[in-house]
Design a protein around this motif. Structure first.
Motif, short mmCIF file in Angstrom:
data_model
loop_
_atom_site.label_atom_id
_atom_site.label_comp_id
_atom_site.label_asym_id
_atom_site.label_seq_id
_atom_site.Cartn_x
_atom_site.Cartn_y
_atom_site.Cartn_z
N LEU A 75 0.83 -1.20 0.00
CA LEU A 75 0.00 0.00 0.00
C LEU A 75 0.87 1.26 0.00
CD1 LEU A 75 -2.81 1.19 0.10
CD2 LEU A 75 -2.82 0.87 2.57
N LYS A 76 1.88 1.28 0.85
CA LYS A 76 2.78 2.44 0.90
C LYS A 76 3.47 2.64 -0.45
CE LYS A 76 5.33 3.87 4.10
NZ LYS A 76 6.43 4.06 5.07
N SER A 77 3.93 1.55 -1.05
CA SER A 77 4.63 1.64 -2.34
C SER A 77 3.70 2.18 -3.43
CB SER A 77 5.16 0.25 -2.71
OG SER A 77 5.68 0.26 -4.02
N CYS A 78 2.47 1.67 -3.45
CA CYS A 78 1.53 2.08 -4.49
C CYS A 78 1.17 3.56 -4.39
CB CYS A 78 0.27 1.23 -4.42
SG CYS A 78 0.48 -0.46 -5.05
N VAL A 79 0.84 4.01 -3.18
CA VAL A 79 0.43 5.41 -3.05
C VAL A 79 1.61 6.35 -3.32
CG1 VAL A 79 -1.48 4.92 -1.48
CG2 VAL A 79 0.76 5.45 -0.53
N LYS A 80 2.83 5.89 -2.98
CA LYS A 80 4.02 6.71 -3.29
C LYS A 80 4.23 6.80 -4.79
CE LYS A 80 8.95 7.17 -2.38
NZ LYS A 80 10.15 6.60 -1.70
N ASP A 81 4.14 5.64 -5.48
CA ASP A 81 4.35 5.61 -6.92
C ASP A 81 3.30 6.43 -7.66
OD1 ASP A 81 6.46 3.94 -6.47
OD2 ASP A 81 5.44 2.11 -7.12
N MET A 82 2.07 6.47 -7.11
CA MET A 82 0.97 7.15 -7.78
C MET A 82 0.75 8.56 -7.25
SD MET A 82 -1.56 3.80 -7.90
CE MET A 82 -2.75 4.37 -9.12
N GLY A 83 1.61 9.01 -6.33
CA GLY A 83 1.55 10.38 -5.82
C GLY A 83 0.31 10.68 -5.01
N GLN A 84 -0.20 9.66 -4.31
CA GLN A 84 -1.43 9.84 -3.54
C GLN A 84 -1.15 10.11 -2.06
OE1 GLN A 84 -2.90 6.05 -4.82
NE2 GLN A 84 -4.34 6.94 -6.25
N THR A 85 -2.19 10.52 -1.37
CA THR A 85 -2.14 10.78 0.07
C THR A 85 -2.86 9.65 0.79
OG1 THR A 85 -2.16 13.16 -0.35
CG2 THR A 85 -2.73 12.44 1.88
N LEU A 86 -2.23 9.11 1.84
CA LEU A 86 -2.81 8.01 2.58
C LEU A 86 -3.11 8.45 4.01
CD1 LEU A 86 -3.55 5.00 3.00
CD2 LEU A 86 -1.11 4.56 3.43
N VAL A 87 -4.37 8.31 4.42
CA VAL A 87 -4.79 8.59 5.80
C VAL A 87 -5.35 7.28 6.35
CG1 VAL A 87 -6.26 9.96 7.32
CG2 VAL A 87 -5.33 10.98 5.22
N MET A 88 -4.76 6.78 7.43
CA MET A 88 -5.11 5.45 7.91
C MET A 88 -5.39 5.46 9.41
SD MET A 88 -2.81 1.96 7.85
CE MET A 88 -2.76 1.94 6.07
N ILE A 89 -6.51 4.85 9.78
CA ILE A 89 -6.79 4.57 11.18
C ILE A 89 -6.13 3.25 11.54
CG2 ILE A 89 -8.60 3.80 12.76
CD1 ILE A 89 -10.43 5.83 11.56
N THR A 90 -5.43 3.20 12.64
CA THR A 90 -4.82 1.95 13.07
C THR A 90 -4.65 1.96 14.59
OG1 THR A 90 -2.95 0.44 12.83
CG2 THR A 90 -2.46 2.79 12.73
N HIS A 91 -4.76 0.78 15.19
CA HIS A 91 -4.43 0.62 16.61
C HIS A 91 -3.08 -0.04 16.75
CE1 HIS A 91 -5.95 -3.36 15.51
NE2 HIS A 91 -5.18 -3.82 16.49
N ASP A 92 -2.45 -0.36 15.60
CA ASP A 92 -1.18 -1.09 15.59
C ASP A 92 -0.02 -0.10 15.65
OD1 ASP A 92 1.18 -2.50 14.66
OD2 ASP A 92 -0.16 -4.11 13.99
N GLU A 93 0.72 -0.15 16.73
CA GLU A 93 1.83 0.79 16.93
C GLU A 93 2.89 0.65 15.84
OE1 GLU A 93 4.08 3.82 18.71
OE2 GLU A 93 2.02 3.18 19.11
N MET A 94 3.15 -0.58 15.42
CA MET A 94 4.16 -0.80 14.39
C MET A 94 3.77 -0.12 13.08
SD MET A 94 5.54 -4.41 12.82
CE MET A 94 3.92 -4.76 12.09
N ILE A 95 2.50 -0.25 12.69
CA ILE A 95 2.03 0.41 11.46
C ILE A 95 2.07 1.92 11.62
CG2 ILE A 95 -0.02 0.81 10.05
CD1 ILE A 95 -0.68 -2.11 10.34
N ALA A 96 1.65 2.41 12.77
CA ALA A 96 1.67 3.86 13.01
C ALA A 96 3.08 4.41 12.86
CB ALA A 96 1.11 4.16 14.39
N GLN A 97 4.07 3.64 13.30
CA GLN A 97 5.46 4.09 13.20
C GLN A 97 5.96 4.12 11.77
OE1 GLN A 97 7.29 5.37 15.56
NE2 GLN A 97 5.81 5.00 17.21
N MET A 98 5.27 3.45 10.85
CA MET A 98 5.64 3.48 9.44
C MET A 98 5.18 4.76 8.75
SD MET A 98 4.60 -0.47 8.47
CE MET A 98 5.07 -0.36 6.74
N SER A 99 4.32 5.52 9.43
CA SER A 99 3.72 6.71 8.81
C SER A 99 4.69 7.89 8.83
CB SER A 99 2.44 7.09 9.55
OG SER A 99 2.72 7.53 10.86
#
Length: 222
Positions: A184-208
């Motif tokens: 998902l991160k790769s796709c939105v970066k390649d396509m120049g999009q903005t990603l807003v994500m709700i998560t309770h996962d600390e590991m995923i949040a740290q990827m933002s």
């Protein structure tokens, strides 16, 4: 009002309450925030803090009691329902935890039919997502990761400006979760999009690129 073109999303004094009196729930309580174009923003908070309600308001799936939401400079709640629905289809891609696939449709149909698309971009997106060989498969024949990849393809195929994701890895095992997030991160970066994500996962949040915490219906630490 900030009209900075680097801000794809501006939320001003957003309010959404449910119920009345002592039973009233202040799901979103006079919240302000801004999201930068092309960034991955994680929205975190405890269960019941108002994260999902906020995301639904940002995406125009529900209307607020008060406040404004601007997407690419457009005041979305100034639009009538049919125009708002059209705006959502063109500008916003949604990804949900439970995939929201139609059981009677195959992968290709789940991507194309709900959005009223022709065949443009679908093959390319399926290749990028890694499920081109599954386009004729029915949802009950897919793994959890493949179902979520289908949902991601559906969100990306119209080339929206913004992707809104509500716990998109919540039903996946840890290995599949990492694969889906990297994709998902790769796709939105390649396509120049903005990603807003709700998560309770600390590991995923740290990827933002940025983390916003929601507490009692308010955005804090943003």
């Amino acid at each position: 009002m900030n009209r900075d073109s680097s801000k794809i999303l501006v939320v001003e004094n957003l309010v959404k309450y449910y119920g009345e009196g002592e039973n009233q729930v202040r799901a979103v309580d006079h919240t302000d925030l801004e999201i930068e174009r092309g960034k991955f923003t994680a929205i975190v908070g405890r269960s019941g803090s108002g994260k999902s309600t906020l995301l639904h308001l940002i995406g125009g799936l529900d209307r607020p009691d008060e406040g404004k939401v601007w997407i690419e400079g457009k005041d979305i709640f100034a639009l009538k329902d049919d125009r708002l629905a059209e705006f959502r289809r063109k500008k916003i891609g949604f990804i949900f935890q439970d995939f929201n696939l139609i059981p009677s449709l195959n992968v290709w149909e789940n991507i194309v039919l709900p959005l009223g698309l022709d065949n443009r971009n679908v093959e390319e997106v399926l290749e990028k997502i890694g499920i081109a060989d599954k386009k004729d498969a029915m949802p009950n024949a897919l793994s959890g990761g493949q179902k979520q990849r289908t949902a991601i393809a559906r969100a990306l195929v119209t080339s929206p400006a913004m992707i809104l994701a509500d716990e998109p890895t919540g039903n996946l095992d840890s290995q599949t979760e990492l694969e889906v997030m990297s994709l998902l991160k790769s796709c939105v970066k390649d396509m120049g999009q903005t990603l807003v994500m709700i998560t309770h996962d600390e590991m995923i949040a740290q990827m933002s690129d940025r983390m916003i915490e929601i507490e009692d219906g308010k955005a804090v630490n943003c």
